[in-house]
Design a protein around this motif. Sequence first.
Motif, PDB file in Angstrom:
ATOM      1  N   ASP A   5       0.824  -1.203   0.000  1.00 40.91           N
ATOM      2  CA  ASP A   5       0.000   0.000   0.000  1.00 40.91           C
ATOM      3  C   ASP A   5       0.860   1.256   0.000  1.00 40.91           C
ATOM      4  OD1 ASP A   5      -2.766  -1.127   0.248  1.00 40.91           O
ATOM      5  OD2 ASP A   5      -1.838  -2.032   2.002  1.00 40.91           O
ATOM      6  N   ALA A   6       1.905   1.255   0.803  1.00 38.05           N
ATOM      7  CA  ALA A   6       2.821   2.399   0.828  1.00 38.05           C
ATOM      8  C   ALA A   6       3.565   2.515  -0.496  1.00 38.05           C
ATOM      9  CB  ALA A   6       3.808   2.266   1.984  1.00 38.05           C
ATOM     10  N   TYR A  48      -4.289   1.324  11.635  1.00 42.33           N
ATOM     11  CA  TYR A  48      -5.084   0.105  11.754  1.00 42.33           C
ATOM     12  C   TYR A  48      -4.262  -1.113  12.139  1.00 42.33           C
ATOM     13  CZ  TYR A  48      -9.036   2.638   9.935  1.00 42.33           C
ATOM     14  OH  TYR A  48     -10.052   3.539   9.770  1.00 42.33           O
ATOM     15  N   GLY A  49      -2.969  -0.933  12.286  1.00 43.79           N
ATOM     16  CA  GLY A  49      -2.114  -2.029  12.720  1.00 43.79           C
ATOM     17  C   GLY A  49      -1.849  -3.061  11.643  1.00 43.79           C
ATOM     18  N   ALA A  50      -2.061  -2.695  10.391  1.00 45.92           N
ATOM     19  CA  ALA A  50      -1.842  -3.637   9.307  1.00 45.92           C
ATOM     20  C   ALA A  50      -0.360  -3.812   9.010  1.00 45.92           C
ATOM     21  CB  ALA A  50      -2.572  -3.170   8.054  1.00 45.92           C
ATOM     22  N   HIS A  51       0.429  -2.799   9.333  1.00 39.48           N
ATOM     23  CA  HIS A  51       1.866  -2.846   9.088  1.00 39.48           C
ATOM     24  C   HIS A  51       2.607  -2.189  10.243  1.00 39.48           C
ATOM     25  CE1 HIS A  51       1.756  -4.269   4.958  1.00 39.48           C
ATOM     26  NE2 HIS A  51       0.798  -3.413   4.716  1.00 39.48           N
ATOM     27  N   HIS A  52       3.875  -2.523  10.324  1.00 38.05           N
ATOM     28  CA  HIS A  52       4.768  -1.848  11.259  1.00 38.05           C
ATOM     29  C   HIS A  52       5.408  -0.686  10.520  1.00 38.05           C
ATOM     30  CE1 HIS A  52       4.283  -5.122  14.075  1.00 38.05           C
ATOM     31  NE2 HIS A  52       4.544  -5.970  13.083  1.00 38.05           N
ATOM     32  N   LEU A  53       6.019   0.232  11.266  1.00 35.62           N
ATOM     33  CA  LEU A  53       6.630   1.417  10.671  1.00 35.62           C
ATOM     34  C   LEU A  53       7.690   1.039   9.633  1.00 35.62           C
ATOM     35  CD1 LEU A  53       6.916   4.477  10.561  1.00 35.62           C
ATOM     36  CD2 LEU A  53       8.514   4.317  12.456  1.00 35.62           C
ATOM     37  N   LEU A  54       8.486   0.037   9.920  1.00 31.81           N
ATOM     38  CA  LEU A  54       9.526  -0.381   8.988  1.00 31.81           C
ATOM     39  C   LEU A  54       8.931  -0.940   7.692  1.00 31.81           C
ATOM     40  CD1 LEU A  54      12.545  -0.673   8.521  1.00 31.81           C
ATOM     41  CD2 LEU A  54      12.426  -2.919   9.571  1.00 31.81           C
ATOM     42  N   GLY A  86       8.439   0.005   2.028  1.00 33.38           N
ATOM     43  CA  GLY A  86       7.597   0.011   0.829  1.00 33.38           C
ATOM     44  C   GLY A  86       7.667   1.333   0.094  1.00 33.38           C
ATOM     45  N   ALA A  87       7.599   2.434   0.848  1.00 38.66           N
ATOM     46  CA  ALA A  87       7.674   3.759   0.232  1.00 38.66           C
ATOM     47  C   ALA A  87       9.057   4.000  -0.375  1.00 38.66           C
ATOM     48  CB  ALA A  87       7.339   4.833   1.253  1.00 38.66           C
ATOM     49  N   LEU A  88      10.099   3.610   0.336  1.00 36.64           N
ATOM     50  CA  LEU A  88      11.456   3.807  -0.170  1.00 36.64           C
ATOM     51  C   LEU A  88      11.718   2.969  -1.416  1.00 36.64           C
ATOM     52  CD1 LEU A  88      14.249   5.095   0.194  1.00 36.64           C
ATOM     53  CD2 LEU A  88      14.840   3.138   1.631  1.00 36.64           C
ATOM     54  N   LEU A  89      11.267   1.739  -1.420  1.00 36.56           N
ATOM     55  CA  LEU A  89      11.441   0.875  -2.575  1.00 36.56           C
ATOM     56  C   LEU A  89      10.745   1.472  -3.801  1.00 36.56           C
ATOM     57  CD1 LEU A  89      12.471  -1.846  -3.699  1.00 36.56           C
ATOM     58  CD2 LEU A  89      10.304  -2.836  -2.953  1.00 36.56           C
ATOM     59  N   GLY A 102       2.423   1.552  -3.419  1.00 35.00           N
ATOM     60  CA  GLY A 102       1.455   2.059  -4.383  1.00 35.00           C
ATOM     61  C   GLY A 102       1.220   3.551  -4.231  1.00 35.00           C
ATOM     62  N   ALA A 103       1.135   4.007  -2.990  1.00 36.55           N
ATOM     63  CA  ALA A 103       0.944   5.437  -2.745  1.00 36.55           C
ATOM     64  C   ALA A 103       2.149   6.235  -3.234  1.00 36.55           C
ATOM     65  CB  ALA A 103       0.705   5.682  -1.254  1.00 36.55           C
ATOM     66  N   MET A 104       3.340   5.732  -3.006  1.00 37.46           N
ATOM     67  CA  MET A 104       4.535   6.428  -3.477  1.00 37.46           C
ATOM     68  C   MET A 104       4.625   6.377  -4.993  1.00 37.46           C
ATOM     69  SD  MET A 104       7.157   8.258  -2.917  1.00 37.46           S
ATOM     70  CE  MET A 104       7.724   8.177  -1.230  1.00 37.46           C
ATOM     71  N   SER A 105       4.183   5.273  -5.589  1.00 38.23           N
ATOM     72  CA  SER A 105       4.192   5.164  -7.049  1.00 38.23           C
ATOM     73  C   SER A 105       3.264   6.184  -7.686  1.00 38.23           C
ATOM     74  CB  SER A 105       3.772   3.759  -7.478  1.00 38.23           C
ATOM     75  OG  SER A 105       4.711   2.823  -7.031  1.00 38.23           O
ATOM     76  N   PHE A 106       2.210   6.574  -6.985  1.00 37.36           N
ATOM     77  CA  PHE A 106       1.347   7.658  -7.451  1.00 37.36           C
ATOM     78  C   PHE A 106       1.950   9.016  -7.114  1.00 37.36           C
ATOM     79  CE2 PHE A 106      -1.712  10.881  -6.089  1.00 37.36           C
ATOM     80  CZ  PHE A 106      -2.337  11.151  -7.295  1.00 37.36           C
ATOM     81  N   ALA A 107       2.475   9.151  -5.907  1.00 36.13           N
ATOM     82  CA  ALA A 107       2.923  10.447  -5.414  1.00 36.13           C
ATOM     83  C   ALA A 107       4.140  10.981  -6.158  1.00 36.13           C
ATOM     84  CB  ALA A 107       3.231  10.356  -3.910  1.00 36.13           C
ATOM     85  N   TYR A 108       5.076  10.135  -6.485  1.00 42.57           N
ATOM     86  CA  TYR A 108       6.306  10.616  -7.121  1.00 42.57           C
ATOM     87  C   TYR A 108       6.028  11.264  -8.480  1.00 42.57           C
ATOM     88  CZ  TYR A 108      11.075  10.844  -8.833  1.00 42.57           C
ATOM     89  OH  TYR A 108      12.261  11.282  -9.334  1.00 42.57           O
ATOM     90  N   PRO A 109       5.340  10.598  -9.405  1.00 43.59           N
ATOM     91  CA  PRO A 109       5.068  11.286 -10.674  1.00 43.59           C
ATOM     92  C   PRO A 109       4.103  12.464 -10.523  1.00 43.59           C
ATOM     93  CG  PRO A 109       4.384   8.981 -10.791  1.00 43.59           C
ATOM     94  CD  PRO A 109       4.953   9.204  -9.448  1.00 43.59           C
ATOM     95  N   ALA A 110       3.175  12.374  -9.581  1.00 45.80           N
ATOM     96  CA  ALA A 110       2.250  13.484  -9.376  1.00 45.80           C
ATOM     97  C   ALA A 110       2.998  14.727  -8.903  1.00 45.80           C
ATOM     98  CB  ALA A 110       1.174  13.099  -8.366  1.00 45.80           C
ATOM     99  N   LEU A 111       4.003  14.530  -8.100  1.00 42.49           N
ATOM    100  CA  LEU A 111       4.800  15.648  -7.598  1.00 42.49           C
ATOM    101  C   LEU A 111       5.807  16.104  -8.640  1.00 42.49           C
ATOM    102  CD1 LEU A 111       5.547  17.427  -5.181  1.00 42.49           C
ATOM    103  CD2 LEU A 111       7.083  15.645  -4.433  1.00 42.49           C
ATOM    104  N   ARG A 112       6.463  15.159  -9.265  1.00 42.45           N
ATOM    105  CA  ARG A 112       7.579  15.466 -10.161  1.00 42.45           C
ATOM    106  C   ARG A 112       7.113  15.964 -11.533  1.00 42.45           C
ATOM    107  NH1 ARG A 112      13.156  15.784  -9.544  1.00 42.45           N
ATOM    108  NH2 ARG A 112      13.993  15.134 -11.507  1.00 42.45           N
TER     109      ARG A 112
END
Length: 82
Positions: A25-26, A60-66, A71-74, A28-38
Amino acid sequence: VPPKALPAIRAILEHDANASFPSGDAAGAMSFAYPALRCAGLPAAAIGCLLLACFGRLYYGAHHLLDVAAGALLALLISAAA
């Protein structure tokens, strides 16, 4: 293994069935955010989407911070390389 150590070992070895590494999910959000910003120049939409998606997974506890950070960094690295 001493009996007192068993709960600690169990806590370390337990796996959260809902968590995964890295967070798709992170990513996917970054995959949208990077081109939208750039490319599209939509900083509010890009940052808002990214923050809401990542915060929601943590809240919601679905993921840990790491999981979320990885996911966002990748996705950022892959988007920047493309």
